[in-house]
Design a protein around this motif. Structure first.
Motif, PDB file in Angstrom:
ATOM      1  N   MET A   1      -6.964 -23.066  28.272  1.00 38.21           N
ATOM      2  CA  MET A   1      -6.584 -21.610  27.874  1.00 38.21           C
ATOM      3  C   MET A   1      -5.332 -21.221  28.306  1.00 38.21           C
ATOM      4  N   ASP A   2      -4.544 -20.769  27.603  1.00 38.14           N
ATOM      5  CA  ASP A   2      -3.201 -20.044  27.942  1.00 38.14           C
ATOM      6  C   ASP A   2      -3.176 -18.756  27.961  1.00 38.14           C
ATOM      7  N   ASP A   3      -2.200 -18.146  28.480  1.00 34.43           N
ATOM      8  CA  ASP A   3      -1.939 -16.671  28.262  1.00 34.43           C
ATOM      9  C   ASP A   3      -1.861 -16.211  26.787  1.00 34.43           C
ATOM     10  N   LYS A   4      -0.966 -16.986  25.858  1.00 35.30           N
ATOM     11  CA  LYS A   4      -1.415 -16.744  24.758  1.00 35.30           C
ATOM     12  C   LYS A   4      -2.572 -16.649  23.973  1.00 35.30           C
ATOM     13  N   ASP A   5      -3.672 -17.408  24.402  1.00 36.92           N
ATOM     14  CA  ASP A   5      -4.913 -17.517  23.818  1.00 36.92           C
ATOM     15  C   ASP A   5      -5.759 -16.306  24.490  1.00 36.92           C
ATOM     16  N   ARG A   6      -5.596 -15.991  25.655  1.00 35.37           N
ATOM     17  CA  ARG A   6      -6.018 -14.634  26.470  1.00 35.37           C
ATOM     18  C   ARG A   6      -5.511 -13.418  25.655  1.00 35.37           C
ATOM     19  N   GLN A   7      -4.359 -13.388  25.486  1.00 36.29           N
ATOM     20  CA  GLN A   7      -3.696 -12.128  24.616  1.00 36.29           C
ATOM     21  C   GLN A   7      -4.541 -12.038  23.155  1.00 36.29           C
ATOM     22  N   ILE A   8      -4.709 -13.015  22.667  1.00 36.39           N
ATOM     23  CA  ILE A   8      -5.242 -12.983  21.180  1.00 36.39           C
ATOM     24  C   ILE A   8      -6.836 -12.596  21.283  1.00 36.39           C
ATOM     25  N   ILE A   9      -7.390 -13.109  22.543  1.00 30.45           N
ATOM     26  CA  ILE A   9      -9.003 -12.832  22.927  1.00 30.45           C
ATOM     27  C   ILE A   9      -9.091 -11.140  23.120  1.00 30.45           C
ATOM     28  N   ARG A  10      -8.194 -10.735  23.904  1.00 32.31           N
ATOM     29  CA  ARG A  10      -8.044  -9.375  24.363  1.00 32.31           C
ATOM     30  C   ARG A  10      -7.816  -8.429  22.988  1.00 32.31           C
ATOM     31  N   ALA A  11      -6.800  -8.826  22.292  1.00 34.14           N
ATOM     32  CA  ALA A  11      -6.758  -8.166  21.006  1.00 34.14           C
ATOM     33  C   ALA A  11      -7.817  -8.032  20.229  1.00 34.14           C
ATOM     34  N   LEU A  12      -8.495  -9.144  20.077  1.00 32.01           N
ATOM     35  CA  LEU A  12      -9.661  -9.157  19.080  1.00 32.01           C
ATOM     36  C   LEU A  12     -10.780  -8.244  19.686  1.00 32.01           C
ATOM     37  N   GLN A  13     -10.894  -8.493  20.865  1.00 32.15           N
ATOM     38  CA  GLN A  13     -12.055  -7.500  21.622  1.00 32.15           C
ATOM     39  C   GLN A  13     -11.684  -6.098  21.247  1.00 32.15           C
ATOM     40  N   LYS A  14     -10.277  -5.657  21.249  1.00 31.57           N
ATOM     41  CA  LYS A  14     -10.171  -4.124  21.117  1.00 31.57           C
ATOM     42  C   LYS A  14     -10.458  -4.084  19.706  1.00 31.57           C
ATOM     43  N   ASN A  15     -10.174  -5.000  18.790  1.00 36.49           N
ATOM     44  CA  ASN A  15     -10.104  -4.610  17.194  1.00 36.49           C
ATOM     45  C   ASN A  15     -10.363  -5.885  16.566  1.00 36.49           C
ATOM     46  N   GLY A  16     -11.663  -6.333  16.209  1.00 38.76           N
ATOM     47  CA  GLY A  16     -11.942  -7.331  15.764  1.00 38.76           C
ATOM     48  C   GLY A  16     -11.665  -7.612  14.058  1.00 38.76           C
ATOM     49  N   ARG A  17     -11.430  -6.177  13.681  1.00 44.13           N
ATOM     50  CA  ARG A  17     -11.269  -6.129  12.307  1.00 44.13           C
ATOM     51  C   ARG A  17      -9.774  -6.310  11.974  1.00 44.13           C
ATOM     52  N   MET A  18      -8.786  -6.347  12.815  1.00 43.98           N
ATOM     53  CA  MET A  18      -7.552  -6.559  12.280  1.00 43.98           C
ATOM     54  C   MET A  18      -6.890  -7.848  11.772  1.00 43.98           C
ATOM     55  N   THR A  19      -6.127  -7.788  10.702  1.00 41.01           N
ATOM     56  CA  THR A  19      -5.769  -9.020   9.860  1.00 41.01           C
ATOM     57  C   THR A  19      -5.105  -9.874  10.916  1.00 41.01           C
ATOM     58  N   ASN A  20      -4.927 -11.117  10.343  1.00 40.31           N
ATOM     59  CA  ASN A  20      -4.362 -12.215  11.066  1.00 40.31           C
ATOM     60  C   ASN A  20      -2.819 -12.088  11.150  1.00 40.31           C
ATOM     61  N   GLN A  21      -2.224 -11.273  10.378  1.00 44.77           N
ATOM     62  CA  GLN A  21      -0.775 -10.661  10.377  1.00 44.77           C
ATOM     63  C   GLN A  21      -0.609  -9.847  11.601  1.00 44.77           C
ATOM     64  N   GLU A  22      -1.713  -8.617  11.395  1.00 45.45           N
ATOM     65  CA  GLU A  22      -1.540  -7.830  12.425  1.00 45.45           C
ATOM     66  C   GLU A  22      -1.770  -8.325  13.981  1.00 45.45           C
ATOM     67  N   LEU A  23      -2.649  -9.342  14.018  1.00 49.78           N
ATOM     68  CA  LEU A  23      -2.943  -9.952  15.327  1.00 49.78           C
ATOM     69  C   LEU A  23      -1.653 -10.732  15.658  1.00 49.78           C
ATOM     70  N   ALA A  24      -1.040 -11.486  14.693  1.00 51.98           N
ATOM     71  CA  ALA A  24       0.216 -12.304  15.043  1.00 51.98           C
ATOM     72  C   ALA A  24       1.216 -11.627  15.529  1.00 51.98           C
ATOM     73  N   GLU A  25       1.676 -10.481  14.860  1.00 58.84           N
ATOM     74  CA  GLU A  25       2.537  -9.527  15.323  1.00 58.84           C
ATOM     75  C   GLU A  25       2.568  -9.094  16.653  1.00 58.84           C
ATOM     76  N   LEU A  26       1.199  -8.540  16.945  1.00 60.58           N
ATOM     77  CA  LEU A  26       0.878  -7.975  18.391  1.00 60.58           C
ATOM     78  C   LEU A  26       0.930  -9.032  19.498  1.00 60.58           C
ATOM     79  N   VAL A  27       0.487 -10.370  19.144  1.00 59.74           N
ATOM     80  CA  VAL A  27       0.877 -11.150  20.073  1.00 59.74           C
ATOM     81  C   VAL A  27       2.048 -12.315  20.004  1.00 59.74           C
ATOM     82  N   ASN A  28       3.074 -11.801  19.286  1.00 54.32           N
ATOM     83  CA  ASN A  28       4.367 -12.400  19.216  1.00 54.32           C
ATOM     84  C   ASN A  28       4.194 -14.017  18.631  1.00 54.32           C
ATOM     85  N   LEU A  29       3.513 -14.228  17.652  1.00 57.31           N
ATOM     86  CA  LEU A  29       3.340 -15.361  16.947  1.00 57.31           C
ATOM     87  C   LEU A  29       3.537 -15.169  15.380  1.00 57.31           C
TER      88      LEU A  29
END
Length: 152
Positions: A1-29
């Motif tokens: 697991m790398d830092d980007k995976d951890r960013q994704i997990i933390r973001a989803l823990q904060k808001n599991g309902r965000m869209t993939n588009q919102e998540l991608a923007e948040l983690v710069n992917l």
């Protein structure tokens, strides 16, 4: 697991309902690599599932109790029996095996003190093999989070 995976997990823990588009923007992917990472994290068991976080008091279970239990014996039969029975109790939200003076700590939610007494008398005592029960009632919560801290 790398830092980007951890960013994704933390973001989803904060808001599991965000869209993939919102998540991608948040983690710069871009969306496609982000979705691939999510699917990979799910497949590897790093993401266990998605759930709604609800207020127990509003739901009707305003009393949270930490229950520490010490078993009489620590043989395989008694441990398996105790753990199987605890897993079947809906009031028990968490059960942790401990080191120290007690063997288990339970986090229990109930409607009121009478419900807790009923829970102990009718659900815990019949399990048997219990040497002692120590109870602490929660009268306030300073912090409660499901978000992991970042790794340094």
């Amino acid at each position: 697991m790398d830092d980007k995976d951890r960013q994704i997990i933390r973001a989803l823990q904060k808001n599991g309902r965000m869209t993939n588009q919102e998540l991608a923007e948040l983690v710069n992917l871009s969306p496609s690599p982000c979705l691939r990472r999510i699917r990979n994290l799910e497949a590897r068991g790093a993401i266990l599932g998605y759930a709604a976080s609800a207020d127990a008091a509003v739901y009707g279970l305003p009393v949270t109790v930490f229950v520490r239990i010490k078993l009489e014996r620590h043989n395989e039969k008694d441990v398996q029996h105790f753990e199987a029975r605890i897993k079947a109790l809906d009031e028990v939200l968490e059960c942790h095996v401990l080191t120290g003076q007690t063997d288990y700590q339970l986090r229990v939610v109930v409607a009121d003190l009478d419900s807790y007494e009923t829970f102990i008398r009718n659900r815990i005592h019949p399990i048997g093999c219990i040497a002692s029960i120590d109870t602490s009632f929660v009268y306030g919560t300073v912090k409660k989070t499901a978000v992991f801290p970042p790794l340094n």
